[in-house]
Design a protein around this motif. Structure first.
Motif, PDB file in Angstrom:
ATOM      1  N   ARG A 104     -17.965  42.727 -19.111  1.00 37.95           N
ATOM      2  CA  ARG A 104     -17.536  42.018 -20.318  1.00 37.95           C
ATOM      3  C   ARG A 104     -18.493  42.295 -21.464  1.00 37.95           C
ATOM      4  NH1 ARG A 104     -15.799  35.717 -20.149  1.00 37.95           N
ATOM      5  NH2 ARG A 104     -14.238  36.691 -18.815  1.00 37.95           N
ATOM      6  N   ASP A 118     -13.064  44.250 -18.414  1.00 39.38           N
ATOM      7  CA  ASP A 118     -12.848  42.809 -18.611  1.00 39.38           C
ATOM      8  C   ASP A 118     -12.724  42.610 -20.129  1.00 39.38           C
ATOM      9  OD1 ASP A 118     -12.869  40.098 -17.135  1.00 39.38           O
ATOM     10  OD2 ASP A 118     -14.330  39.747 -18.704  1.00 39.38           O
ATOM     11  N   THR A 151      -2.702  42.799 -13.904  1.00 45.61           N
ATOM     12  CA  THR A 151      -3.098  41.389 -13.923  1.00 45.61           C
ATOM     13  C   THR A 151      -1.977  40.545 -14.536  1.00 45.61           C
ATOM     14  OG1 THR A 151      -5.381  42.118 -14.144  1.00 45.61           O
ATOM     15  CG2 THR A 151      -4.946  39.792 -14.546  1.00 45.61           C
ATOM     16  N   LEU A 178      -3.461  37.182 -26.136  1.00 45.91           N
ATOM     17  CA  LEU A 178      -2.402  38.204 -26.094  1.00 45.91           C
ATOM     18  C   LEU A 178      -3.024  39.565 -25.857  1.00 45.91           C
ATOM     19  CD1 LEU A 178       0.762  37.821 -26.567  1.00 45.91           C
ATOM     20  CD2 LEU A 178      -0.625  35.854 -27.159  1.00 45.91           C
ATOM     21  N   ASN A 225      -4.908  42.179 -22.703  1.00 52.61           N
ATOM     22  CA  ASN A 225      -4.416  42.902 -21.536  1.00 52.61           C
ATOM     23  C   ASN A 225      -3.593  41.984 -20.623  1.00 52.61           C
ATOM     24  OD1 ASN A 225      -4.709  43.782 -18.661  1.00 52.61           O
ATOM     25  ND2 ASN A 225      -5.642  45.556 -19.628  1.00 52.61           N
ATOM     26  N   HIS A 263      -7.780  34.663 -30.981  1.00 52.06           N
ATOM     27  CA  HIS A 263      -8.968  34.338 -31.774  1.00 52.06           C
ATOM     28  C   HIS A 263      -8.640  34.180 -33.252  1.00 52.06           C
ATOM     29  CE1 HIS A 263      -8.652  38.726 -32.214  1.00 52.06           C
ATOM     30  NE2 HIS A 263      -9.213  38.526 -33.389  1.00 52.06           N
ATOM     31  N   ASN A 276     -10.110  33.738 -16.327  1.00 51.70           N
ATOM     32  CA  ASN A 276     -11.018  33.228 -15.298  1.00 51.70           C
ATOM     33  C   ASN A 276     -11.615  31.920 -15.782  1.00 51.70           C
ATOM     34  OD1 ASN A 276     -11.030  35.267 -13.211  1.00 51.70           O
ATOM     35  ND2 ASN A 276     -11.919  36.632 -14.751  1.00 51.70           N
TER      36      ASN A 276
HETATM   37  P1  NAD Z   1      -8.663  41.033 -23.762  1.00 53.47           P
HETATM   38  O1  NAD Z   1      -9.948  41.303 -24.445  1.00 53.47           O
HETATM   39  O2  NAD Z   1      -7.693  42.142 -23.588  1.00 53.47           O
HETATM   40  O3  NAD Z   1      -7.901  39.822 -24.489  1.00 53.47           O
HETATM   41  C1  NAD Z   1      -8.514  38.595 -24.734  1.00 53.47           C
HETATM   42  C2  NAD Z   1      -7.575  37.735 -25.559  1.00 53.47           C
HETATM   43  O4  NAD Z   1      -8.176  36.444 -25.743  1.00 53.47           O
HETATM   44  C3  NAD Z   1      -7.316  38.279 -26.958  1.00 53.47           C
HETATM   45  O5  NAD Z   1      -5.968  38.063 -27.320  1.00 53.47           O
HETATM   46  C4  NAD Z   1      -8.235  37.422 -27.838  1.00 53.47           C
HETATM   47  O6  NAD Z   1      -7.787  37.310 -29.172  1.00 53.47           O
HETATM   48  C5  NAD Z   1      -8.130  36.098 -27.119  1.00 53.47           C
HETATM   49  N1  NAD Z   1      -9.230  35.205 -27.480  1.00 53.47           N
HETATM   50  C6  NAD Z   1     -10.550  35.506 -27.574  1.00 53.47           C
HETATM   51  N2  NAD Z   1     -11.243  34.431 -27.972  1.00 53.47           N
HETATM   52  C7  NAD Z   1     -10.337  33.437 -28.143  1.00 53.47           C
HETATM   53  C8  NAD Z   1     -10.432  32.094 -28.559  1.00 53.47           C
HETATM   54  N3  NAD Z   1     -11.602  31.553 -28.881  1.00 53.47           N
HETATM   55  N4  NAD Z   1      -9.288  31.349 -28.609  1.00 53.47           N
HETATM   56  C9  NAD Z   1      -8.086  31.885 -28.280  1.00 53.47           C
HETATM   57  N5  NAD Z   1      -7.955  33.164 -27.882  1.00 53.47           N
HETATM   58  C10 NAD Z   1      -9.057  33.923 -27.815  1.00 53.47           C
HETATM   59  O7  NAD Z   1      -9.076  40.388 -22.329  1.00 53.47           O
HETATM   60  P2  NAD Z   1      -8.218  40.369 -20.998  1.00 53.47           P
HETATM   61  O8  NAD Z   1      -8.601  41.548 -20.184  1.00 53.47           O
HETATM   62  O9  NAD Z   1      -6.780  40.103 -21.312  1.00 53.47           O
HETATM   63  O10 NAD Z   1      -8.876  39.103 -20.275  1.00 53.47           O
HETATM   64  C11 NAD Z   1      -8.466  37.760 -20.571  1.00 53.47           C
HETATM   65  C12 NAD Z   1      -8.942  36.851 -19.462  1.00 53.47           C
HETATM   66  O11 NAD Z   1      -8.383  37.297 -18.222  1.00 53.47           O
HETATM   67  C13 NAD Z   1     -10.463  36.802 -19.240  1.00 53.47           C
HETATM   68  O12 NAD Z   1     -10.806  35.512 -18.785  1.00 53.47           O
HETATM   69  C14 NAD Z   1     -10.671  37.806 -18.118  1.00 53.47           C
HETATM   70  O13 NAD Z   1     -11.866  37.560 -17.383  1.00 53.47           O
HETATM   71  C15 NAD Z   1      -9.441  37.521 -17.282  1.00 53.47           C
HETATM   72  N6  NAD Z   1      -9.054  38.596 -16.373  1.00 53.47           N
HETATM   73  C16 NAD Z   1      -8.782  39.850 -16.834  1.00 53.47           C
HETATM   74  C17 NAD Z   1      -8.385  40.832 -15.929  1.00 53.47           C
HETATM   75  C18 NAD Z   1      -7.976  42.211 -16.388  1.00 53.47           C
HETATM   76  O14 NAD Z   1      -7.509  42.988 -15.545  1.00 53.47           O
HETATM   77  N7  NAD Z   1      -8.097  42.538 -17.651  1.00 53.47           N
HETATM   78  C19 NAD Z   1      -8.313  40.550 -14.560  1.00 53.47           C
HETATM   79  C20 NAD Z   1      -8.589  39.251 -14.138  1.00 53.47           C
HETATM   80  C21 NAD Z   1      -8.959  38.292 -15.051  1.00 53.47           C
END
Ligand code: NAD
Length: 424
Positions: free
Chosen positions: A83, A155, A199, A228, A230, A252, A325
């Motif tokens: 991350r 991540d 995911t 919105l 991944n 965000h 998570n």
């Molecule tokens: P990403 O960076 O692709 O997307 C994150 C999203 O969260 C974005 O839309 C961002 O604008 C939003 N965000 C950030 N800060 C915010 C806030 N303060 N308020 C509201 N929205 C906010 O990340 P991702 O890969 O989609 O991961 C999202 C979550 O899923 C994390 O907790 C990550 O640990 C978990 N996760 C991801 C995967 C994976 O395969 N990518 C697998 C398991 C768990």
């Protein structure tokens, strides 16, 4: 002497790690004789903190703090994402690594739990700076990672390109190409079809199953999604494709509401260009109002500790499926339980990513690649079987899905720990 808490954790603000410890405490009474080993789950196996110095484009030298944590390796090599975020802390990375241990055990893939991160806001960095930081970080954690030791993945704020740089840096240091050292790579470098969407796909598959268990049909559901990226983006796409209406979204940059349902393909096109939802059609509402918007299914898919004791009182949904998570604090969990709102916990709901990461790792070792249909079919089966197993344990013990998931995960890890025994 067995200290109740390791010295580096003697702080009042344990954050996500505190949430995890409480989750383990809640499940301990169900572990029977295995509870003898439970302290293992409360202490990461090893922690590495590294300085990541790079030269910025303007000639100044910047230093970033990076981490890699191996939480538990009883069931296999470490597995967990990297991350990049300004709020990354050691205790957050520890919690994320521990949830990886539980998650890999719940879907029964042969990995332990690990996680890493850099305390940095990557957005202002140029591509060159991002590459230099990624390569230096990879070199600094070189001693922790390897296809048989610990396999990082993307991540928050990391992606296929960053995995490609990590794979290349590790390979250069080893003197030969080693594709199996990371997952979530570009397809051209040994990545797997279906990994990018896995995911979000898993979130949708489990949500559909859990909602059907409640006697409801996902195609009729109104869905609210926080994040919105991944995970949330792909989940939104599949909900909309099924006929469900995505009525509230938050990232965000803001919060938007549309009681008739957003045009999700247009929304995702907008996000892919603007990197935020701001500017898309819909009623802009205050951030706090997101939690009380009328909906049936709520998907937190952004960051930890978003559902708190305050907003848990306001949630209208019948079902919450945790894409992120650790999005729900333990106090909020209790309130949701009292209010009869079902929660499918992160350690099963978002396990689709690590499941296809496992497929990618297997394909890299065998240098034989599967079709996307085959990957999705195997993924759906693993997710549905794991959910069904957890649901039956929840019913048997009259406990929440979270406690049931932790029972399954902790039992598998501690059985492996017990059978391996302590050395010396
Ligand atoms: P990403 O960076 O692709 O997307 C994150 C999203 O969260 C974005 O839309 C961002 O604008 C939003 N965000 C950030 N800060 C915010 C806030 N303060 N308020 C509201 N929205 C906010 O990340 P991702 O890969 O989609 O991961 C999202 C979550 O899923 C994390 O907790 C990550 O640990 C978990 N996760 C991801 C995967 C994976 O395969 N990518 C697998 C398991 C768990």
């Amino acid at each position: 002497m067995n200290h109740p808490i390791a010295s580096y954790l003697q702080t009042d603000n344990l954050g996500a790690w505190g949430t995890y410890l409480e989750q383990v405490d809640r499940v301990t009474p169900y572990l029977g004789p295995l509870s003898r080993w439970v302290e293992t789950l409360k202490r990461p196996k090893r922690i590495l903190i590294v300085d990541v110095p790079i030269e910025l484009d303007d000639g100044t030298i910047a230093h970033y703090e990076g981490y890699r944590v191996h939480h538990n390796l009883s069931r296999g090599p470490g597995k967990g994402g990297i991350r990049y975020h300004p709020n990354v802390t050691l205790s957050e990375v520890m919690a994320l690594s521990a949830w990886m241990s539980i998650k890999t055990a719940v879907v029964n893939v042969p990995f332990g739990g690990a996680k890493g991160g850099i305390r940095v806001d990557p957005k202002p960095l140029s591509v060159g700076e991002l590459e230099r930081m990624t390569r230096r970080f990879t070199s600094e954690i070189n001693m922790m990672i390897g296809p048989q030791k610990d396999i990082p993945a993307p991540d928050v704020n990391t992606n296929e390109q960053i995995m490609a740089w990590m794979m290349d840096t590790y390979s250069v240091n080893q003197g030969h190409t080693s594709t199996g050292v990371v997952t979530g790579k570009p397809i051209a470098l040994g990545g797997s079809l279906g990994r990018r969407d896995a995911t979000g796909r898993g979130v949708f598959v489990v949500a559909k199953e859990a909602y059907a268990d409640m006697g409801c049909d996902v195609t009729q559901a109104k869905v609210a999604i926080q994040g919105l990226g991944n995970v949330g983006g792909e989940a939104a796409r599949l909900f909309a494709k099924s006929g469900a209406k995505v009525v509230a979204i938050q990232d965000h940059s803001g919060t938007l509401y549309n009681p008739n349902g957003f045009n999700v393909p247009d929304l995702l096109r907008h996000v892919s260009i603007a990197h935020e939802i701001k500017g898309f059609d819909g009623e802009s509402i205050p951030a706090e109002s997101f939690w009380s918007t009328p909906c049936d299914i709520l998907i937190p898919a952004a960051l930890e500790s978003q559902i708190t004791k305050v907003n848990a009182q306001l949630i209208q949904a019948k079902l919450i499926v945790e894409g992120a998570n650790g999005p729900t604090t333990p106090e909020a969990d209790d309130i949701l339980k009292e209010r009869g709102i079902a929660v499918v916990p992160d350690v099963i709901a978002n396990a689709g990513g690590v499941t296809v990461s496992y497929f990618e790792w297997v394909q890299d070792f065998s240098s034989f690649f599967w079709t996307e249909e085959e990957i999705n079919r195997r993924l759906d089966k693993i997710m549905i079987d794991a959910f069904r197993g957890i649901d039956s344990i929840a019913k048997m013990h009259h406990v929440s899905l979270r406690t049931a998931t932790f029972i399954v995960g902790c039992e598998r890890i501690l059985k492996a720990r017990e059978m391996r025994g302590l050395y010396p």
